[in-house]
Design a protein around this motif. Structure first.
Motif, PDB file in Angstrom:
ATOM      1  N   GLN A 140       0.715  -1.351  -0.260  1.00  0.00           N
ATOM      2  CA  GLN A 140      -0.165   0.420   0.161  1.00  0.00           C
ATOM      3  C   GLN A 140       0.389   1.254   0.009  1.00  0.00           C
ATOM      4  O   GLN A 140       0.649   1.936  -1.153  1.00  0.00           O
ATOM      5  CB  GLN A 140      -1.147  -0.253   1.262  1.00  0.00           C
ATOM      6  CG  GLN A 140      -1.821   0.953   1.418  1.00  0.00           C
ATOM      7  CD  GLN A 140      -2.754   0.714  -0.106  1.00  0.00           C
ATOM      8  OE1 GLN A 140      -3.339   0.165  -0.841  1.00  0.00           O
ATOM      9  NE2 GLN A 140      -3.265   2.449   0.060  1.00  0.00           N
ATOM     10  N   THR A 290      -4.479   1.321   8.686  1.00  0.00           N
ATOM     11  CA  THR A 290      -5.078   0.868   7.121  1.00  0.00           C
ATOM     12  C   THR A 290      -5.789  -0.636   6.988  1.00  0.00           C
ATOM     13  O   THR A 290      -6.873  -1.102   6.760  1.00  0.00           O
ATOM     14  CB  THR A 290      -4.763   0.993   6.340  1.00  0.00           C
ATOM     15  OG1 THR A 290      -3.762   2.695   6.041  1.00  0.00           O
ATOM     16  CG2 THR A 290      -5.055   0.783   4.842  1.00  0.00           C
ATOM     17  N   LEU A 378      -9.059  -0.932  -2.680  1.00  0.00           N
ATOM     18  CA  LEU A 378      -8.657  -0.651  -2.267  1.00  0.00           C
ATOM     19  C   LEU A 378      -7.363  -0.585  -3.586  1.00  0.00           C
ATOM     20  O   LEU A 378      -7.055  -0.161  -3.570  1.00  0.00           O
ATOM     21  CB  LEU A 378      -7.923  -1.452  -1.119  1.00  0.00           C
ATOM     22  CG  LEU A 378      -6.410  -0.999  -0.699  1.00  0.00           C
ATOM     23  CD1 LEU A 378      -6.794   0.498   0.195  1.00  0.00           C
ATOM     24  CD2 LEU A 378      -5.670  -1.512   0.830  1.00  0.00           C
ATOM     25  N   GLY A 381      -8.019   1.166  -5.915  1.00  0.00           N
ATOM     26  CA  GLY A 381      -7.641   2.398  -6.007  1.00  0.00           C
ATOM     27  C   GLY A 381      -8.880   3.259  -5.815  1.00  0.00           C
ATOM     28  O   GLY A 381      -9.312   5.010  -5.721  1.00  0.00           O
ATOM     29  N   ASP A 382     -10.208   2.716  -5.357  1.00  0.00           N
ATOM     30  CA  ASP A 382     -11.439   3.664  -5.222  1.00  0.00           C
ATOM     31  C   ASP A 382     -11.605   3.994  -3.455  1.00  0.00           C
ATOM     32  O   ASP A 382     -11.943   2.813  -2.892  1.00  0.00           O
ATOM     33  CB  ASP A 382     -12.673   2.685  -5.758  1.00  0.00           C
ATOM     34  CG  ASP A 382     -13.839   3.650  -5.445  1.00  0.00           C
ATOM     35  OD1 ASP A 382     -14.265   4.376  -4.663  1.00  0.00           O
ATOM     36  OD2 ASP A 382     -14.894   3.053  -6.241  1.00  0.00           O
ATOM     37  N   GLN A 383     -10.707   4.613  -3.848  1.00  0.00           N
ATOM     38  CA  GLN A 383     -10.670   5.221  -1.793  1.00  0.00           C
ATOM     39  C   GLN A 383     -12.678   5.372  -0.955  1.00  0.00           C
ATOM     40  O   GLN A 383     -12.024   5.333   0.400  1.00  0.00           O
ATOM     41  CB  GLN A 383     -10.163   6.961  -1.313  1.00  0.00           C
ATOM     42  CG  GLN A 383      -9.863   6.934   0.098  1.00  0.00           C
ATOM     43  CD  GLN A 383      -8.209   6.519   0.403  1.00  0.00           C
ATOM     44  OE1 GLN A 383      -7.872   5.555  -0.401  1.00  0.00           O
ATOM     45  NE2 GLN A 383      -8.971   6.081   1.624  1.00  0.00           N
ATOM     46  N   GLU A 387     -13.275   3.524   2.159  1.00  0.00           N
ATOM     47  CA  GLU A 387     -13.597   4.151   3.301  1.00  0.00           C
ATOM     48  C   GLU A 387     -14.619   3.283   4.096  1.00  0.00           C
ATOM     49  O   GLU A 387     -14.601   2.834   4.971  1.00  0.00           O
ATOM     50  CB  GLU A 387     -13.381   5.243   3.058  1.00  0.00           C
ATOM     51  CG  GLU A 387     -11.552   5.869   3.362  1.00  0.00           C
ATOM     52  CD  GLU A 387     -11.822   6.896   2.955  1.00  0.00           C
ATOM     53  OE1 GLU A 387     -12.437   8.164   3.651  1.00  0.00           O
ATOM     54  OE2 GLU A 387     -10.791   7.994   3.146  1.00  0.00           O
TER      55      GLU A 387
END
Lengths: 607, 607
Positions: A140, A290, A378, A381-383, A387
């Motif tokens: 990460q 994380t 993750l 890359g879709d934050q 979350e």
């Protein structure tokens, strides 16, 4: 002597019938890698490895323990060979990217593999387990070069990793970390300090060990906002990617522990060891968070692992040991006494273990799907999606870690108790399970830390109780859907009442905490345990719902007995375990006065 | 490193203020031996010996364990010297007759001495502890010659004794005992068989070991009605009273155990060993029952011993370890964090230990008075009075043994938990307390055995619930007397409700058991635990009542804080521990269906 048989029937029931894993897997971005044959192969391959390689080393590893001499740690006899098989089987890379040599399968499969491994031999499983934290961090936050340098070795399992957080003066309170990082001209850092309780911190299983170390840069802000992460390998990597010069990190000793004795717990001395910053300066603790949820759920697995192993150990003994006659009349009339499984109280101990193992397994397998989705986001890359799932998982995490490890320890004690005095004798292996299970409520955040995370951060601060309203709404929806199912009637009724109670308790604590913040800590563990009992009840009801459908559909007649037993065990849970929730409910809403009102000097008068 | 400080303030509070021991002692037939100075001398002498001689050997004894070689057992370093001091101090003879060299003091003083010794070092205390069972048996059932031969040595402590009951195939179910006794021409018997789990069965502390052995005469009836008792000394006594020829009883091995490692647990092989019948043929088991209550209460002491030791270990750590800030604001503003004693949840763990230790101590000190009266009647040969007190004590015994040992184990775990990860490390000594405490729910009758004794024999069979009606009537009388005491109001109210509930549960189980006898076993442990929580609540209320009187009277102003703390701790008990009773109440009245309805083969599907 304990043995282990992977409970594949139950694992498949949860995966295929209760949680619809095959459909779930189709929604993930690496779906093309996974089909039923692959899953079956993995389950059966893991079961075989665990039953035949790891389980036989469980007691011998405890007897022998790890050896320490002049900074060198040797694992017990057979561990190195077992680890080599683990590497050869490609087990470490199961859910790590193909580009690093992994198989890119979902995290949940990895967790299920770890459950089997951990049940067969928790100490052994610690070694590859710690590598995961290290790999996740590098994946990460590492630079492309760091990934290329470390990931292939770690994914292969020929190198292992650690997480170096704790120091003598602090564990939970990492803001007190003192280890220093001084910059060198070449962009590296000199790391100096002492880390303790480092699981897999030193051993003979791999050719290198990659430490992820929490340390402070010069002039870093005090407290948690001044902590950075560093990669500190035991051997510095060569330019050709292999193992090079020995780094100045040394194992000062290994701890003498109550249990998990085959797992080496190292004191590591960093003496200007060369380290490489990973991630942003001073954001180290944030980065650690994380993977907090997945790491803690990995530890929650220990609860069901020890409950399962203990059950498997005590069941054959209960069938074979003869003592007294059953109260309802002779069951083995030709024998001098009845097998103790015919005594209701012995059944209570057996079924408590089974209810914890199977109920907890359901909770974990559900959470594992959330973890899959979180990791998938993750990876893509879709934050925002990451979350969202991280938050969702963040509600389950403290309950699973806190509650299941407490119950796992309880279960291990029941298993031992079934043996009577024999349970106290090492040869039987039951007391080892108790000792091994005992660590689970301490590391990765004590039960108290989980409890405060749940009630403080997750329930009160971030959501003002909404998270409980939402979750109970989900349970009530389930109740509504099954309201007319005759098998589930009493479960539905109990759950409905408990949902109302859960919300009421939450509101009461919320209001009380406005005037008295100590209430939050005072109520925390009771609130956690209450939440755990209700959540597990919900997962038992879900299992019973599926079982009742199967029974009604009449299909799988040859395994109908399995479904009947599921419903019976759900009954048992609601009869004999769930009522404990009421004591916790009552204590949780008690004012903090009797806890906080006592001056410190009144805690003792003689000493 | 654990240390021990005898809680003399609390001990004197219970003896002098709560239970009026000085008055009680005046009612006993050996009253002339005992005055306040004697009591003080014994308390302080015992405290000194325990704090300075026994406590320092607690951890070292665990580390080293007992050694076994060629049938010879060597205790850990220092144990022999400590035992010599014990003998020189005359501690073994404290409550044994003057005619055998004892001091003829009440049994209760002996129990209080044992509590201190057991808290300082439980393993050590097992050696002289086992002698008591042997001495009691010989005193009660031995011939005058047997008494003369064995008692002086045993009372002096230069010889020790054991109770040899358990065999590989049976522990609880002694009807399965196989050891044989064949008569010899000289009136002695040849004893042949294997006994296991014999505490103090072989060791190097005394010059002789006197085994009391359960065995069968030729043609003895099957089962429990065919068991006789034999004295089998390790060395046959000489005609001059000293140690003579070695007898054919040999130690085959000692067990490797989870804890109490300094206490040797022997496998004893009797190979035509010479034995002497004691008491009537075939009435051995009945004779054993004579001292069942006192033996079991002796084990109940282990619950409070480990709770106390664990509390004493975790309190200083909680005051000194700094982690995070208290939720209600900084408590140690000059330090990097607050001491963890300022976290409400840590207090919960500390006070739980303290509430168990002090609440349990009160229960035991009350029962000890009944034991005094029972023994006094026995000594005076008043069989009716003996039986009356034995019956009374018989109600407390399973509750004290079952409940207090379960809570003692819980307390030990809290003490360890206060230390976080450090609790798992041997050096701190906390995990040893957990391991040592774990045996207490197993030996001298498991918790399940105590529970069945309580609900089956004491409550249902012998009294049809009257014993609960009588006991709750006593509690309600107390409630009536204190109804207007402002300090006690909430205790009175809770106790009143609980008394009603206790009777209601009893009646429900009684009625359900008529149709389904398995209900008794199914409900047993929940009933035991419920009973324990209510009984401990009553003893907390009694302590609070005395404390409130002292506060109101205003005397002892310098120790007024002690009384205030007592009331606070009673509050804590009612707030945070007593609510658990409700879960047990609910489970206890659940039908046995979910326990017994599951066919044995449904307990597992994979293995």
């Amino acid at each position: 002597m304990t043995t282990y048989k992977a409970p594949l029937r139950d694992i498949r029931f949860l995966m295929n019938e209760v949680f619809h894993y095959p459909e779930h897997y189709k929604t993930l971005s690496n779906a093309e890698n996974i089909d039923q044959d692959t899953v079956d192969m993995i389950l059966e391959g893991a079961a075989d490895y665990c039953e035949n390689v790891l389980a036989p080393l469980y007691q011998t590893g405890d007897d022998e323990g790890c050896h320490f001499k002049d900074g060198v740690v040797t694992t017990p006899k057979g561990y190195k060979e077992a680890y080599e098989q683990f590497v050869q089987g490609g087990w470490q890379g199961l859910s790590y990217p193909e580009e690093f040599g992994g198989q890119d399968l979902p995290m949940s499969l990895n967790l299920i593999k770890s459950e089997m491994m951990g049940t067969a031999n928790w100490s052994f499983t610690m070694y590859p387990g710690l590598s995961m934290g290290c790999m996740n961090t590098i994946m990460q936050f590492g630079t492309p070069e760091q990934k290329t340098t470390y990931m292939p070795h770690l994914v292969a399992g020929t190198w292992s990793g650690t997480m170096c957080l704790t120091e003598p003066q602090c564990g939970t309170d990492l803001g007190q970390v003192k280890t220093k990082a001084e910059p060198n001209a070449d962009g590296s850092y000199d790391i100096t300090g002492t880390k303790i309780f480092i699981s897999a911190g030193e051993h003979d299983l791999t050719e290198n060990i990659v430490h992820i170390v929490l340390a402070r840069l010069p002039n870093a802000p005090q407290g948690t906002k001044g902590i950075s992460l560093f990669i500190v390998p035991k051997f510095l990597p060569n330019t050709d990617g292999g193992v090079g010069e020995r780094n100045a990190v040394n194992c000062g000793s290994i701890e003498h522990k109550m249990g998990i004795k085959a797992s080496a717990t190292a004191v590591l001395n960093f003496d200007q060891a060369k380290g490489f910053l990973i991630g942003e300066p001073n954001k180290g603790l944030h980065a650690m968070f994380t993977f907090m949820n997945t790491a803690r759920i990995g530890t929650a697995v220990q609860g069901i692992a020890h409950a399962e192993l203990s059950y498997q150990g005590s069941l054959p003994y209960a069938k074979q040991r003869m003592s007294m006659r059953a109260l309802s009349g002779k069951k083995d009339p030709d024998k001098p006494a009845d097998a103790i499984i015919h005594h209701a109280d012995v059944r209570r101990m057996l079924l408590t273990q089974k209810a914890i193992a199977e109920g907890g397994r359901a909770m974990i397998y559900y959470a594992a799907q959330l973890a899959d989705k979180m990791n998938d986001a993750l990876k893509r890359g879709d934050q925002a999606e990451f979350e969202a799932y991280d938050d969702k998982l963040g509600f389950y995490t403290p309950i699973l870690k806190g509650f299941l490890t407490e119950l796992g320890f309880e279960a291990a004690n029941h298993g031992m108790q079934v043996f009577g005095g024999h349970g106290y004798i090492k040869e039987w292996g039951m007391e080892q399970i108790v000792r091994d299970a005992r660590i689970s409520t301490l590391y990765e955040g004590t039960t108290g830390v989980q409890a405060l995370d749940l009630i403080g951060r997750k329930v009160l601060l971030s959501s003002k109780g909404k998270i409980i309203r939402d979750y109970t709404a989900e349970i009530l929806k389930f109740c509504g859907r099954h309201a007319r199912n005759k098998y589930l009637r009493r479960f539905i009724w109990d759950l409905t009442k408990l949902c109302a109670q859960w919300n009421a308790i939450t509101v009461r604590i919320f209001l009380a905490a406005r005037k008295d913040r100590d209430v939050v800590s005072a109520a925390s563990v009771d609130f956690l345990m209450f939440s755990g009992y209700v959540m597990m009840a919900y997962f038992w009801a879900q299992q019973a719902a599926i079982a009742s459908e199967k029974i009604e559909a009449g299909d799988g007649a040859e395994t109908i007995e399995f479904y009947k037993a599921k419903i019976k065990l759900a009954d048992f849970y609601f009869d004999r375990i769930l009522p404990r929730s009421q004591g916790h409910a009552e204590s949780a809403v008690t004012p903090s006065k009797s806890l906080i009102g006592l001056p410190v000097e009144h805690f003792s008068f003689d000493y």
